[in-house]
Design a protein around this motif. Structure first.
Motif, PDB file in Angstrom:
ATOM      1  N   VAL A  72      27.783  23.432  -8.301  1.00  0.00           N
ATOM      2  CA  VAL A  72      26.822  24.270  -9.008  1.00  0.00           C
ATOM      3  C   VAL A  72      25.936  23.379  -9.875  1.00  0.00           C
ATOM      4  O   VAL A  72      24.760  23.695 -10.134  1.00  0.00           O
ATOM      5  N   LEU A  73      26.473  22.238 -10.311  1.00  0.00           N
ATOM      6  CA  LEU A  73      25.694  21.295 -11.123  1.00  0.00           C
ATOM      7  C   LEU A  73      24.721  20.484 -10.280  1.00  0.00           C
ATOM      8  O   LEU A  73      24.030  19.616 -10.803  1.00  0.00           O
ATOM      9  N   GLY A  74      24.653  20.772  -8.995  1.00  0.00           N
ATOM     10  CA  GLY A  74      23.632  20.170  -8.152  1.00  0.00           C
ATOM     11  C   GLY A  74      22.308  20.906  -8.208  1.00  0.00           C
ATOM     12  O   GLY A  74      21.306  20.437  -7.675  1.00  0.00           O
ATOM     13  N   PHE A  75      22.308  22.080  -8.845  1.00  0.00           N
ATOM     14  CA  PHE A  75      21.035  22.798  -9.005  1.00  0.00           C
ATOM     15  C   PHE A  75      20.895  23.456 -10.368  1.00  0.00           C
ATOM     16  O   PHE A  75      19.858  24.026 -10.674  1.00  0.00           O
ATOM     17  N   ALA A  76      21.931  23.382 -11.211  1.00  0.00           N
ATOM     18  CA  ALA A  76      21.870  23.967 -12.556  1.00  0.00           C
ATOM     19  C   ALA A  76      22.542  23.003 -13.537  1.00  0.00           C
ATOM     20  O   ALA A  76      23.681  22.602 -13.334  1.00  0.00           O
ATOM     21  N   ALA A  77      21.817  22.634 -14.577  1.00  0.00           N
ATOM     22  CA  ALA A  77      22.329  21.636 -15.527  1.00  0.00           C
ATOM     23  C   ALA A  77      23.143  22.283 -16.637  1.00  0.00           C
ATOM     24  O   ALA A  77      22.905  23.423 -17.028  1.00  0.00           O
ATOM     25  N   LEU A  78      24.132  21.516 -17.129  1.00  0.00           N
ATOM     26  CA  LEU A  78      24.914  21.907 -18.295  1.00  0.00           C
ATOM     27  C   LEU A  78      24.989  20.731 -19.258  1.00  0.00           C
ATOM     28  O   LEU A  78      25.004  19.571 -18.825  1.00  0.00           O
ATOM     29  N   PRO A  79      25.056  20.979 -20.562  1.00  0.00           N
ATOM     30  CA  PRO A  79      25.133  19.873 -21.524  1.00  0.00           C
ATOM     31  C   PRO A  79      26.420  19.080 -21.369  1.00  0.00           C
ATOM     32  O   PRO A  79      27.432  19.581 -20.889  1.00  0.00           O
ATOM     33  N   PHE A  80      26.357  17.814 -21.763  1.00  0.00           N
ATOM     34  CA  PHE A  80      27.460  16.853 -21.714  1.00  0.00           C
ATOM     35  C   PHE A  80      27.806  16.403 -20.290  1.00  0.00           C
ATOM     36  O   PHE A  80      28.744  15.645 -20.102  1.00  0.00           O
TER      37      PHE A  80
ATOM     38  N   PRO B 158      30.609  24.038  -5.035  1.00  0.00           N
ATOM     39  CA  PRO B 158      31.642  24.718  -5.826  1.00  0.00           C
ATOM     40  C   PRO B 158      31.251  24.848  -7.292  1.00  0.00           C
ATOM     41  O   PRO B 158      30.473  24.055  -7.829  1.00  0.00           O
ATOM     42  N   GLY B 159      31.836  25.844  -7.930  1.00  0.00           N
ATOM     43  CA  GLY B 159      31.839  25.936  -9.386  1.00  0.00           C
ATOM     44  C   GLY B 159      33.169  25.408  -9.877  1.00  0.00           C
ATOM     45  O   GLY B 159      33.672  24.402  -9.355  1.00  0.00           O
ATOM     46  N   PRO B 160      33.811  26.075 -10.836  1.00  0.00           N
ATOM     47  CA  PRO B 160      35.087  25.569 -11.362  1.00  0.00           C
ATOM     48  C   PRO B 160      36.213  25.654 -10.322  1.00  0.00           C
ATOM     49  O   PRO B 160      36.548  26.736  -9.844  1.00  0.00           O
ATOM     50  N   ILE B 161      36.766  24.503  -9.982  1.00  0.00           N
ATOM     51  CA  ILE B 161      37.873  24.397  -9.036  1.00  0.00           C
ATOM     52  C   ILE B 161      39.001  23.636  -9.719  1.00  0.00           C
ATOM     53  O   ILE B 161      38.762  22.680 -10.467  1.00  0.00           O
ATOM     54  N   GLY B 162      40.233  24.056  -9.466  1.00  0.00           N
ATOM     55  CA  GLY B 162      41.385  23.420 -10.102  1.00  0.00           C
ATOM     56  C   GLY B 162      41.682  22.049  -9.528  1.00  0.00           C
ATOM     57  O   GLY B 162      42.455  21.922  -8.579  1.00  0.00           O
ATOM     58  N   THR B 163      41.048  21.027 -10.076  1.00  0.00           N
ATOM     59  CA  THR B 163      41.263  19.642  -9.646  1.00  0.00           C
ATOM     60  C   THR B 163      41.535  18.768 -10.873  1.00  0.00           C
ATOM     61  O   THR B 163      41.572  19.259 -12.003  1.00  0.00           O
TER      62      THR B 163
ATOM     63  N   VAL C 155      25.491  15.678 -13.235  1.00  0.00           N
ATOM     64  CA  VAL C 155      24.395  16.544 -12.810  1.00  0.00           C
ATOM     65  C   VAL C 155      23.346  15.731 -12.052  1.00  0.00           C
ATOM     66  O   VAL C 155      22.887  16.131 -10.980  1.00  0.00           O
ATOM     67  N   ALA C 156      22.967  14.594 -12.608  1.00  0.00           N
ATOM     68  CA  ALA C 156      21.940  13.764 -11.977  1.00  0.00           C
ATOM     69  C   ALA C 156      22.369  13.316 -10.581  1.00  0.00           C
ATOM     70  O   ALA C 156      21.574  13.329  -9.631  1.00  0.00           O
TER      71      ALA C 156
END
Length: 276
Positions: free
Chosen positions: A135-143, A177-182, A148-149
């Motif tokens: 999901v961070l491949g098209f939507a950024a989150l802080p930290f 994926p979004g949050p996955i248990g890894t 993300v890049a």
């Protein structure tokens, strides 16, 4: 029917390990690679074919590509690029060398591997290249700027390659994926400690109140909406075995929500949502 073959990277745990085990059980010939030889030996004891592939080393990438083609008689059916890591930290605190090092693994090594395998796929007349984005491949989150890049870069290269392969029988697919248990959070701690000088950061208070507790405090329960790695494997199976795989596969509710919000919200409003 000839047994289908796939090379999977990052199989020591999490998404890669679940994918390797599940596809092996479905009858695929799985070449499960890991960065560390000890992890490869563990997988070999399970009955999987496993050898070392370290994205950060061009020599390792090329050697692994050759080994995969030798084992399959030059006819590898699919590649699942899965290995990656994160460097938590604010963008203003990311040293140049940190970004260079992360991109070697998360981007450069992955596409060097693709390019090493493309000639054989073109020669055999088919192939599937499946890249595990986020999901961070098209939507950024802080930290999460470094990660993300790298995932934005993966998506850009994958989209371009998909267009370039449009008139060939080679399919290029992104799984997001979004949050996955890894173990990605725990595995990011050494990289955080190596690269981020949070004590001298202008935002030290934010590290103390937000990031460090998330990294270091014991996780008592799974995150909301978190799914098991098998959720990613389910999408991978469709991407591999369907006649016409989708260009993108969302995994987890947050990925779907972010995808919808990115289409309907202005940039300012999306920033407000993603910064909460």
């Amino acid at each position: 029917m000839t047994q289908r073959s796939i090379l999977i990277t990052g199989c020591s745990s999490g998404i890669g390990l679940d994918a390797a085990r599940t596809l092996h059980a479905r009858g695929w010939r799985v070449l499960a690679t890991c960065r560390q030889a000890a992890d490869c030996e563990r997988l070999q004891q399970e009955g999987l074919e496993s050898f070392v592939l370290d994205y950060a080393s061009s020599e390792s990438v090329q050697a692994a590509a050759r080994q995969a083609l030798e084992l399959t008689g030059g006819k590898l059916d699919a590649l699942f690029n899965n290995g990656a890591y994160a460097i938590p930290g604010l963008v203003e605190d990311l040293p140049r060398n940190a970004l260079q090092t992360l991109f070697e693994t998360n981007v450069f090594g992955q596409f060097e591997l693709i390019n090493a395998l493309l000639p054989s796929m073109r020669s055999q007349g088919h192939g599937r290249i499946i890249n595990c984005s986020s999901v961070l491949g098209f939507a950024a989150l802080p930290f999460r700027g470094a990660y993300v890049a790298s995932k934005f870069a993966m998506e850009g290269l994958s989209d371009t390659l998909r267009i370039e392969m449009r008139h060939t029988p080679i399919h290029v697919v992104l799984i997001e994926p979004g949050p996955i248990g890894t173990n990605i959070r725990q595995n990011s701690i050494p990289h955080f400690e190596r690269w981020i000088n949070w004590q001298d950061s202008a935002r030290r208070a934010d590290y103390e109140s937000i990031l460090r507790p998330r990294l270091y405090e014991p996780k008592l329960k799974k995150d909301r909406f978190e799914l098991a790695p098998a959720a990613v494997t389910d999408k991978l199976i469709h991407a591999l075995e369907s006649t016409r795989p989708r260009p993108r596969y969302y995994v987890t509710t947050p990925t779907w929500i972010a995808g919808i919000l990115k289409r309907i919200l202005s940039t300012r409003w999306l920033d407000r949502v993603m910064s909460r």
